[in-house]
Scaffold this motif. Structure first.
Motif, PDB file in Angstrom:
ATOM      1  N   ASN A   3       0.798  -1.231   0.000  1.00 30.91           N
ATOM      2  CA  ASN A   3       0.000   0.000   0.000  1.00 30.91           C
ATOM      3  C   ASN A   3       0.829   1.279   0.000  1.00 30.91           C
ATOM      4  O   ASN A   3       0.476   2.263   0.629  1.00 30.91           O
ATOM      5  CB  ASN A   3      -0.952   0.008   1.205  1.00 30.91           C
ATOM      6  CG  ASN A   3      -1.863  -1.181   1.197  1.00 30.91           C
ATOM      7  OD1 ASN A   3      -2.563  -1.437   0.228  1.00 30.91           O
ATOM      8  ND2 ASN A   3      -1.842  -1.945   2.268  1.00 30.91           N
ATOM      9  N   ASN A   4       1.922   1.286  -0.738  1.00 27.44           N
ATOM     10  CA  ASN A   4       2.778   2.467  -0.805  1.00 27.44           C
ATOM     11  C   ASN A   4       2.761   3.160  -2.158  1.00 27.44           C
ATOM     12  O   ASN A   4       3.400   4.176  -2.336  1.00 27.44           O
ATOM     13  CB  ASN A   4       4.219   2.112  -0.428  1.00 27.44           C
ATOM     14  CG  ASN A   4       4.360   1.887   1.047  1.00 27.44           C
ATOM     15  OD1 ASN A   4       4.110   2.777   1.837  1.00 27.44           O
ATOM     16  ND2 ASN A   4       4.755   0.687   1.434  1.00 27.44           N
ATOM     17  N   LYS A   5       2.076   2.569  -3.123  1.00 23.62           N
ATOM     18  CA  LYS A   5       1.969   3.166  -4.461  1.00 23.62           C
ATOM     19  C   LYS A   5       3.331   3.520  -5.049  1.00 23.62           C
ATOM     20  O   LYS A   5       3.547   4.605  -5.567  1.00 23.62           O
ATOM     21  CB  LYS A   5       1.073   4.415  -4.427  1.00 23.62           C
ATOM     22  CG  LYS A   5      -0.306   4.184  -3.849  1.00 23.62           C
ATOM     23  CD  LYS A   5      -1.148   3.333  -4.744  1.00 23.62           C
ATOM     24  CE  LYS A   5      -2.557   3.241  -4.166  1.00 23.62           C
ATOM     25  NZ  LYS A   5      -3.279   2.100  -4.629  1.00 23.62           N
ATOM     26  N   ILE A   6       4.268   2.572  -4.968  1.00 26.23           N
ATOM     27  CA  ILE A   6       5.612   2.845  -5.471  1.00 26.23           C
ATOM     28  C   ILE A   6       5.670   2.893  -6.994  1.00 26.23           C
ATOM     29  O   ILE A   6       6.599   3.444  -7.566  1.00 26.23           O
ATOM     30  CB  ILE A   6       6.635   1.827  -4.934  1.00 26.23           C
ATOM     31  CG1 ILE A   6       6.318   0.409  -5.415  1.00 26.23           C
ATOM     32  CG2 ILE A   6       6.735   1.915  -3.423  1.00 26.23           C
ATOM     33  CD1 ILE A   6       7.401  -0.617  -5.111  1.00 26.23           C
ATOM     34  N   GLY A   7       4.695   2.280  -7.640  1.00 27.99           N
ATOM     35  CA  GLY A   7       4.639   2.289  -9.093  1.00 27.99           C
ATOM     36  C   GLY A   7       5.784   1.525  -9.731  1.00 27.99           C
ATOM     37  O   GLY A   7       6.600   0.898  -9.055  1.00 27.99           O
ATOM     38  N   ALA A   8       5.839   1.598 -11.051  1.00 30.50           N
ATOM     39  CA  ALA A   8       6.889   0.907 -11.806  1.00 30.50           C
ATOM     40  C   ALA A   8       8.260   1.465 -11.452  1.00 30.50           C
ATOM     41  O   ALA A   8       9.245   0.715 -11.373  1.00 30.50           O
ATOM     42  CB  ALA A   8       6.629   1.036 -13.306  1.00 30.50           C
ATOM     43  N   GLU A   9       8.332   2.753 -11.204  1.00 28.43           N
ATOM     44  CA  GLU A   9       9.613   3.383 -10.863  1.00 28.43           C
ATOM     45  C   GLU A   9      10.171   2.811  -9.558  1.00 28.43           C
ATOM     46  O   GLU A   9      11.359   2.489  -9.461  1.00 28.43           O
ATOM     47  CB  GLU A   9       9.438   4.894 -10.736  1.00 28.43           C
ATOM     48  CG  GLU A   9      10.721   5.643 -10.469  1.00 28.43           C
ATOM     49  CD  GLU A   9      10.521   7.151 -10.415  1.00 28.43           C
ATOM     50  OE1 GLU A   9      11.287   7.802  -9.689  1.00 28.43           O
ATOM     51  OE2 GLU A   9       9.605   7.668 -11.091  1.00 28.43           O
ATOM     52  N   GLY A  10       9.326   2.679  -8.556  1.00 22.36           N
ATOM     53  CA  GLY A  10       9.760   2.109  -7.288  1.00 22.36           C
ATOM     54  C   GLY A  10      10.139   0.642  -7.400  1.00 22.36           C
ATOM     55  O   GLY A  10      11.113   0.189  -6.800  1.00 22.36           O
ATOM     56  N   ALA A  11       9.368  -0.101  -8.178  1.00 23.07           N
ATOM     57  CA  ALA A  11       9.673  -1.515  -8.380  1.00 23.07           C
ATOM     58  C   ALA A  11      11.005  -1.666  -9.111  1.00 23.07           C
ATOM     59  O   ALA A  11      11.798  -2.556  -8.784  1.00 23.07           O
ATOM     60  CB  ALA A  11       8.551  -2.195  -9.169  1.00 23.07           C
ATOM     61  N   THR A  12      11.259  -0.793 -10.048  1.00 22.47           N
ATOM     62  CA  THR A  12      12.535  -0.819 -10.767  1.00 22.47           C
ATOM     63  C   THR A  12      13.686  -0.527  -9.811  1.00 22.47           C
ATOM     64  O   THR A  12      14.732  -1.182  -9.856  1.00 22.47           O
ATOM     65  CB  THR A  12      12.523   0.181 -11.935  1.00 22.47           C
ATOM     66  OG1 THR A  12      11.468  -0.198 -12.840  1.00 22.47           O
ATOM     67  CG2 THR A  12      13.840   0.189 -12.684  1.00 22.47           C
ATOM     68  N   ALA A  13      13.498   0.439  -8.933  1.00 19.90           N
ATOM     69  CA  ALA A  13      14.525   0.753  -7.938  1.00 19.90           C
ATOM     70  C   ALA A  13      14.762  -0.440  -7.017  1.00 19.90           C
ATOM     71  O   ALA A  13      15.912  -0.796  -6.734  1.00 19.90           O
ATOM     72  CB  ALA A  13      14.124   1.988  -7.140  1.00 19.90           C
ATOM     73  N   LEU A  14      13.696  -1.081  -6.550  1.00 16.96           N
ATOM     74  CA  LEU A  14      13.830  -2.268  -5.697  1.00 16.96           C
ATOM     75  C   LEU A  14      14.567  -3.397  -6.425  1.00 16.96           C
ATOM     76  O   LEU A  14      15.372  -4.104  -5.825  1.00 16.96           O
ATOM     77  CB  LEU A  14      12.462  -2.790  -5.276  1.00 16.96           C
ATOM     78  CG  LEU A  14      11.780  -2.119  -4.108  1.00 16.96           C
ATOM     79  CD1 LEU A  14      10.384  -2.702  -3.919  1.00 16.96           C
ATOM     80  CD2 LEU A  14      12.578  -2.287  -2.837  1.00 16.96           C
ATOM     81  N   SER A  15      14.282  -3.536  -7.698  1.00 21.97           N
ATOM     82  CA  SER A  15      14.876  -4.629  -8.470  1.00 21.97           C
ATOM     83  C   SER A  15      16.390  -4.504  -8.585  1.00 21.97           C
ATOM     84  O   SER A  15      17.069  -5.487  -8.854  1.00 21.97           O
ATOM     85  CB  SER A  15      14.264  -4.701  -9.869  1.00 21.97           C
ATOM     86  OG  SER A  15      14.755  -3.649 -10.687  1.00 21.97           O
ATOM     87  N   LYS A  16      16.897  -3.324  -8.357  1.00 26.12           N
ATOM     88  CA  LYS A  16      18.345  -3.102  -8.452  1.00 26.12           C
ATOM     89  C   LYS A  16      19.063  -3.381  -7.135  1.00 26.12           C
ATOM     90  O   LYS A  16      20.277  -3.264  -7.050  1.00 26.12           O
ATOM     91  CB  LYS A  16      18.610  -1.674  -8.914  1.00 26.12           C
ATOM     92  CG  LYS A  16      18.121  -1.443 -10.332  1.00 26.12           C
ATOM     93  CD  LYS A  16      18.318  -0.027 -10.775  1.00 26.12           C
ATOM     94  CE  LYS A  16      17.745   0.140 -12.196  1.00 26.12           C
ATOM     95  NZ  LYS A  16      17.801   1.525 -12.644  1.00 26.12           N
ATOM     96  N   ASN A  17      18.306  -3.800  -6.117  1.00 20.56           N
ATOM     97  CA  ASN A  17      18.885  -4.090  -4.808  1.00 20.56           C
ATOM     98  C   ASN A  17      19.835  -5.282  -4.901  1.00 20.56           C
ATOM     99  O   ASN A  17      19.487  -6.315  -5.466  1.00 20.56           O
ATOM    100  CB  ASN A  17      17.768  -4.395  -3.809  1.00 20.56           C
ATOM    101  CG  ASN A  17      18.308  -4.820  -2.479  1.00 20.56           C
ATOM    102  OD1 ASN A  17      18.769  -5.939  -2.336  1.00 20.56           O
ATOM    103  ND2 ASN A  17      18.269  -3.929  -1.521  1.00 20.56           N
ATOM    104  N   THR A  18      21.013  -5.126  -4.314  1.00 20.85           N
ATOM    105  CA  THR A  18      21.997  -6.208  -4.329  1.00 20.85           C
ATOM    106  C   THR A  18      22.415  -6.627  -2.923  1.00 20.85           C
ATOM    107  O   THR A  18      23.356  -7.399  -2.762  1.00 20.85           O
ATOM    108  CB  THR A  18      23.252  -5.788  -5.115  1.00 20.85           C
ATOM    109  OG1 THR A  18      23.813  -4.623  -4.503  1.00 20.85           O
ATOM    110  CG2 THR A  18      22.934  -5.519  -6.575  1.00 20.85           C
ATOM    111  N   THR A  19      21.719  -6.151  -1.904  1.00 18.49           N
ATOM    112  CA  THR A  19      22.124  -6.459  -0.539  1.00 18.49           C
ATOM    113  C   THR A  19      21.188  -7.418   0.186  1.00 18.49           C
ATOM    114  O   THR A  19      21.576  -7.981   1.203  1.00 18.49           O
ATOM    115  CB  THR A  19      22.250  -5.173   0.311  1.00 18.49           C
ATOM    116  OG1 THR A  19      20.996  -4.505   0.333  1.00 18.49           O
ATOM    117  CG2 THR A  19      23.312  -4.255  -0.255  1.00 18.49           C
TER     118      THR A  19
END
Length: 70
Positions: A3-19
């Protein structure tokens, strides 16, 4: 992270997580990530222990579902 409405942009940012190597559950309910966000999430190669990915209410269509299934 629901329920944070991160949108595609937020999901893309999350997808780059390497930790988050030990991440087992990711709950992204109702974040409006759509096909673009779902496709981005599928590209992450760090979450090797991910067992549960919850994506209800994200307007993911056939394109996003296909990307996630690969």
């Amino acid at each position: 992270m629901s329920n944070n409405k991160i949108g595609a942009e937020g999901a893309t940012a999350l997808s780059k997580n390497t930790t988050w190597i030990n991440l087992q559950t990711l709950d992204l309910i109702n974040n409006s990530i759509g096909d673009e966000g779902a496709t981005a999430l599928n590209k992450n190669t760090t979450w090797i222990n991910l067992q549960t990915l919850t994506l209800e209410y994200n307007k993911i269509g056939a394109e996003g579902a296909t990307a996630l299934s690969k």
